[in-house]
Enzyme design. Structure first.
Site, PDB file in Angstrom:
ATOM      1  N   GLU A   1       0.791  -1.224   0.000  1.00 53.83           N
ATOM      2  CA  GLU A   1       0.000   0.000   0.000  1.00 53.83           C
ATOM      3  C   GLU A   1       0.826   1.279   0.000  1.00 53.83           C
ATOM      4  O   GLU A   1       0.405   2.292  -0.531  1.00 53.83           O
ATOM      5  CB  GLU A   1      -0.929   0.013   1.225  1.00 53.83           C
ATOM      6  CG  GLU A   1      -2.092  -0.959   1.138  1.00 53.83           C
ATOM      7  CD  GLU A   1      -3.106  -0.577   0.077  1.00 53.83           C
ATOM      8  OE1 GLU A   1      -3.490   0.614   0.013  1.00 53.83           O
ATOM      9  OE2 GLU A   1      -3.513  -1.464  -0.697  1.00 53.83           O
TER      10      GLU A   1
ATOM     11  N   SER B   1     -46.535 -31.879  24.987  1.00 56.81           N
ATOM     12  CA  SER B   1     -46.613 -32.471  26.323  1.00 56.81           C
ATOM     13  C   SER B   1     -45.551 -31.946  27.282  1.00 56.81           C
ATOM     14  O   SER B   1     -45.626 -32.204  28.487  1.00 56.81           O
ATOM     15  CB  SER B   1     -46.495 -33.990  26.219  1.00 56.81           C
ATOM     16  OG  SER B   1     -47.602 -34.515  25.523  1.00 56.81           O
TER      17      SER B   1
END
Length: 747
Positions: A168, A434
């Site tokens: 960069e 249940s």
């Protein structure tokens, strides 16, 4: 010649004067054009031959010399045209450069004047990070805009800053914030390519843009970027600038900062990143979203190769290191954060503002989660779905585990967080079937019945509703213990009518159910929807002796300096059921694992629980507990489509077993509260039914009725408000005297 008077002026004469010293211009003194006379000059009128000869000789000589000089100049003019053009161009370029400099200075002054005074400039605080850790300090997740904590330049892998500088901004340590050489090179490359290939911005300029400016591409923003870069270089060292940059820059896939990116792509800290991984991170900066390995692993790998070559070219690494790094396996990251702990992190981020307000600085959230248990639960859920999903048509599962203090020790919200971030453990409401029955039986016990009370398991009709047992089987006279352990729908419906649906709803809410419950008789079979988290939490009082703690994930919150911002209270926990009721319920539900519908869950510890299956096997549940942990498991599909006969006693019981075995490894065995409770009761006529161990699954889904839950009509107001003996409900056959007496006596 007559003498002139003293006062007579002597004027210059341009005629044929022979006097020496007088100004005289002859024809020969003029430059003769090349087209005329071939260089010959006319002689003067009169005069001596010798004088004329000398004069003519000089004139001829002079004329010849001048003529040759003229021809030389002409030749130089013709031969030096290129040099003249270059000199002209240089001149005008200098002039244009000066004007461009003046214009640039003017624009800089103009745009600079539009910015706040430099004395007020300051680097904004980095967006706060929320570090979420397990009970033993292991990282679960980072949350916040950055998604990762700040890491010092000296802490992170040295390969990371090297790789970023190499690709960069190779002159980072030598330029003053702006790199004219790099800018010129980038512009030349762009001109040659005919498109924007390279950018001329330095790391300092990129940081300035990220800190202060928008992403718009205007001349004003570029000028301001340069001014801010110069200011940053003046105020901060190179190391500080690079550290700020690496902790804030975007690396794609939602990761801001090098720590977040390392966690996102490699599931490790930036401190542990290898050379090949550092090259991949640096390569992302060119186009973070497009090059992300979560989106395009091949493109990310190709870009990392370029970074490695640049590092070798600049002497940062040797050729051997470059070759080894290039041969490393390609990184393949999930499309999103992966790992079930992120379900917990999302839940914590929802709760955090209510505990400490807006997060304005870095904080550390210490959770109650046991990361080992979290991973065990995740592994169990995923393995069962992977092995049985297609065969049984089940695609999702959830698990919640809570200790006696209400601390959530594990929560798995789905099969894979990377594919779906919806938390099925705390957000999805499903019919518990249940698994809701314990609240019906608890309400019955609190009104005087006991585990040994007998009811007649036979077809009943309540209004237009006819609940049926699984596979249509009925077992006649059974104790409440047998009825609960075998999940007999007929008996549960009878009890709901006896105590009243409102009493069932009150008991469930008191135990910890927070969802809205419909007070109708079908509630006995779990037709009102609840979340796995609240259902599991409502079982905790059975495991801890009757107390209802607040389920919680957060133990403490501190800032970066260790200052405590919040700590879970140790206030008094209310008792919601009596010790006797706890003992009776535990005795009943222990049979569910010992000989009932959850036999597959047994693992050697004293344990109890209840299975549940909703209409058409859409939802399968098992919630069970020991004196150590209460754990609930759910399996089903997000769209509510039926599974292929998955019941609570199958996949949920298996997942619960695997999780609890691991969770109790090395833990001293403890009995359930009220173990060994027995209440003397009169002998009841008739043999106690005992079902064979190999009987079919008795966990009847709510669908085993003549009408779907939504279509059922509740019992009449008289029936709801005035509980009646089971023998008088619908078409149930008459019970023997002992059973009727049991009802009359409140047993």
């Amino acid at each position: 010649m007559a003498k002139r008077g003293k006062s007579e002026r002597i004027e210059p004469s341009f005629e044929g004067s022979k006097a020496r010293g007088e100004l005289s211009v002859s024809e020969s003194d003029r430059v003769v054009p090349a087209a005329r006379g071939k260089g010959k000059a006319k002689g003067s009128r009169g005069g001596k031959t010798a004088g004329s000869g000398r004069s003519g000789g000089r004139s001829g000589s002079g004329g010849g010399t001048r003529s040759a000089g003229g021809r030389g100049k002409a030749r130089r003019r013709r031969g030096g045209g290129v040099f003249g053009f270059v000199r002209g161009m240089a001149y005008w370029m200098l002039v244009l450069g000066i004007w461009a400099g003046i214009a640039g200075a003017g624009l800089t002054a103009y745009y600079g004047a539009r910015m706040p005074s430099a004395t007020t400039w300051s680097v904004p605080d980095r967006p706060p990070n929320v570090r979420i850790v397990s009970a033993d300090g292991k990282l679960l997740a980072n949350r916040g805009m950055t998604g990762g904590e700040a890491v010092g330049l000296h802490e992170m892998s040295p390969y990371i800053p090297q790789a970023v500088i190499a690709i960069e901004d190779r002159r980072f340590y030598s330029h003053f914030g702006v790199d004219p050489i790099g800018f010129a090179r980038a512009m030349a490359t762009n001109v040659v390519e005919g498109r924007l290939v390279q950018g001329g911005s330095t790391l300092t300029q990129q940081l300035a843009k990220n800190l202060f400016l928008s992403a718009e591409r205007t001349l004003e923003r570029k000028v301001q970027e340069v001014l801010l870069a110069l200011w940053l270089e003046q105020k901060h060292s190179k190391a500080q600038i690079l550290e700020m940059y690496l902790n804030r820059v975007y690396f794609g896939s939602g990761a801001y900062g090098v720590e977040a990116a390392s966690r996102r792509y490699f599931n490790k800290s930036a401190r542990q990143v290898t050379l090949s991984e550092a090259a991949l991170l640096a390569g992302l900066l060119k186009a973070p979203s497009r090059l992300s390995p979560a989106r395009d692993p091949k493109a990310a790998e190709e870009r990392s190769q370029i970074v490695l070559a640049a590092m070798a070219e600049q002497g940062m690494i040797g050729n051997g290191e470059m070759t080894a790094a290039m041969s490393a396996p390609a990184t393949r990251a999930a499309a999103y954060w992966t790992g079930s702990e992120h379900y917990v992190a999302d839940r914590i981020m929802e709760e955090l503002p209510g505990l400490i307000g807006d997060v304005r600085k870095d904080v550390v959230v210490e959770t109650t989660i046991d990361l080992t248990l979290q991973k065990l639960g995740e592994k169990s859920i995923r393995a069962l779905i992977r092995e049985n999903g297609k065969t049984l048509n089940v695609s999702q599962g959830a698990l919640v585990s809570i200790d006696g203090s209400g601390a959530v020790r594990a929560m798995i919200g789905g099969y894979d967080y990377a594919n779906s971030q919806f938390d099925r453990a705390s957000e999805a409401r499903r019919q518990p079937g249940s698994a809701f029955k314990p609240f019906v039986f608890l309400a019955a016990l609190e009104q005087g019945r006991t585990p040994e009370s007998i009811r007649n398991d036979a077809p009943v009709r309540i209004g237009k509703w006819t609940p049926e047992n699984y596979n249509g089987k009925y077992y006649g006279e059974v104790t409440l213990t047998a009825a609960l352990s075998k999940s007999l729908n007929s008996v549960a419906a009878q009890l709901a009518m006896e105590v009243g649906p409102k009493a069932v709803v009150e008991a469930a809410h008191r135990m910890g159910i927070e969802s809205k419950l419909e007070a109708n008789t079908s509630i006995a079979l779990g037709t009102s929807e609840v979340t796995p988290l609240e259902l599991t939490a409502a079982y905790v009082p059975f495991a801890n002796g009757g107390y209802r703690p607040e389920p919680h994930f957060i133990r403490r919150v501190t800032d970066a300096s260790g200052k405590v911002l919040y700590e879970a209270g140790h206030g008094k926990v209310p008792r919601v059921i009596s010790q006797e009721a706890v003992a009776m319920m535990n005795a009943m539900m222990a049979e569910t694992i010992r000989s009932g519908t959850a036999r597959k869950a047994a693992f050697g510890w004293p344990a109890a629980g209840k299975t549940g299956t909703s209409q058409n096997s859409r939802d399968a549940w098992f919630v069970g507990y020991t004196a150590n942990l209460t754990t609930g498991v759910w399996f089903g599909n997000d769209d509510g489509s039926p599974t292929k006969n998955v019941t609570g006693g199958s996949l949920p019981a298996l997942a619960w077993h695997d999780f609890m075995v691991a969770a109790h490894e090395g833990v001293k065995v403890a009995s359930l509260p009220g173990a060994g409770w027995r209440k003397p009761i009169p002998d009841v006529p008739g043999p106690r039914p005992v079902l064979p161990a190999g009987s079919p699954e008795d966990d009847a889904p709510a669908a085993a009725t003549t009408a779907a839950p939504a279509e059922r009509e509740p019992a009449t107001t008289a029936s709801i408000g005035h509980p009646v003996p089971a023998a008088d409900v619908g078409d149930a056959r008459k019970k023997p005297l002992g059973s009727i007496m049991d009802v009359i006596l409140g047993n």
